[in-house]
Structure formats: structure tokens, C-alpha cells
Motif scaffolding. Structure first.
Motif: not given
Length: 136
Positions: A54-57, A61-62, A73-74, A90-91
Motif C-alpha cells: 500500500l505504501v509503495a503504491g 499520499s505519505v 521503511r514501514v 513509515v520512515r
């Protein structure tokens, strides 16, 4: 006519007392089990979404446009007790809009199975310092 009004008022008062007692049979009342209202069970949690995917895609949004996140990194997803969604930390290494390195920044993200719907810079209350992170 006054007699009919008095008997109607007495009938309504009696009905109110009888029906008012129905609300007393909750799950904590001292009544036989068959008369108690059953407490509702919370719905079971669904499996956590794949936060890495989700974060990679949805990096936009972050992180803000132009921050050029690297080494993203998550942490593991945790159910958000205030909603039906999930949270994770998320870092990443970020760069300012003028190209100056900002160093490592950590965000708390809020999401459901398909969407990141909120994020904020992590604070002391977010427990992100104690999380274990994995690369995206």
C-alpha cells in the motif's frame, strides 16, 4: 366528563410504569438470564492489509511532492482502536524543496485495505521509536 379524564390519566400512568420497566432488563440487571438483553459482541477484525504494498503504491499520499523519499521503511500494521482502519509508522530519508537533506523523517499513517486516508508527522505518543521497520 371529569371521571373519564381521570380514568384515562390513570390508565396512561399505569401503562407508562409497565412499559418503563422494560428498559431495566439490560445485561447488568439482576434478572433471570432469559429476560436480560444480550450485550453485542464486537465484529471480528479482518486480516491486516499489506502495508508495504500500500505504501509503495501510494508514496505521494505519505510524502510531499519533491521530498524524494529514499530508504522507505514501514512498521507492522496495528488496528486503530478509534476506527475500523489500521495504522503504521513509515520512515524515509527526505530532501527539502531546495535540495537540502532533511534526514530521516517518520510519519504515522492511517489506512484501510486500499487507501491511505491520513498521515501526520510521528510524535512521542505514536510509539514509532520502538517499532521494527522493514524496507518497502
Amino acid at each position: 366528563m371529569g371521571q373519564g379524564l381521570i380514568s384515562t390519566a390513570a390508565l396512561l400512568a399505569g401503562a407508562t410504569l409497565v412499559l418503563g420497566g422494560c428498559g431495566l432488563a439490560d445485561s447488568h440487571a439482576v434478572w433471570p438470564e432469559i429476560l436480560k438483553v444480550k450485550a453485542t459482541e464486537p465484529a471480528p477484525l479482518e486480516a491486516p492489509p499489506n502495508v508495504k504494498q500500500l505504501v509503495a503504491g501510494k508514496l505521494d499520499s505519505v510524502f510531499t511532492a519533491g521530498s524524494q523519499p529514499t530508504h522507505v521503511r514501514v512498521s507492522a500494521p496495528v488496528h486503530d482502536p478509534r476506527s475500523t482502519g489500521w495504522t503504521a509508522c513509515v520512515r524515509a530519508e527526505l530532501t527539502s524543496v531546495i535540495g537540502k537533506p532533511l534526514g530521516t523523517q517518520t510519519y504515522r499513517v492511517f489506512f484501510n485495505t486500499t487507501t491511505i486516508f491520513d498521515r501526520r508527522l510521528a510524535g512521542e505518543d505514536d510509539n514509532c521509536l520502538t517499532e521494527t521497520f522493514e524496507p518497502v
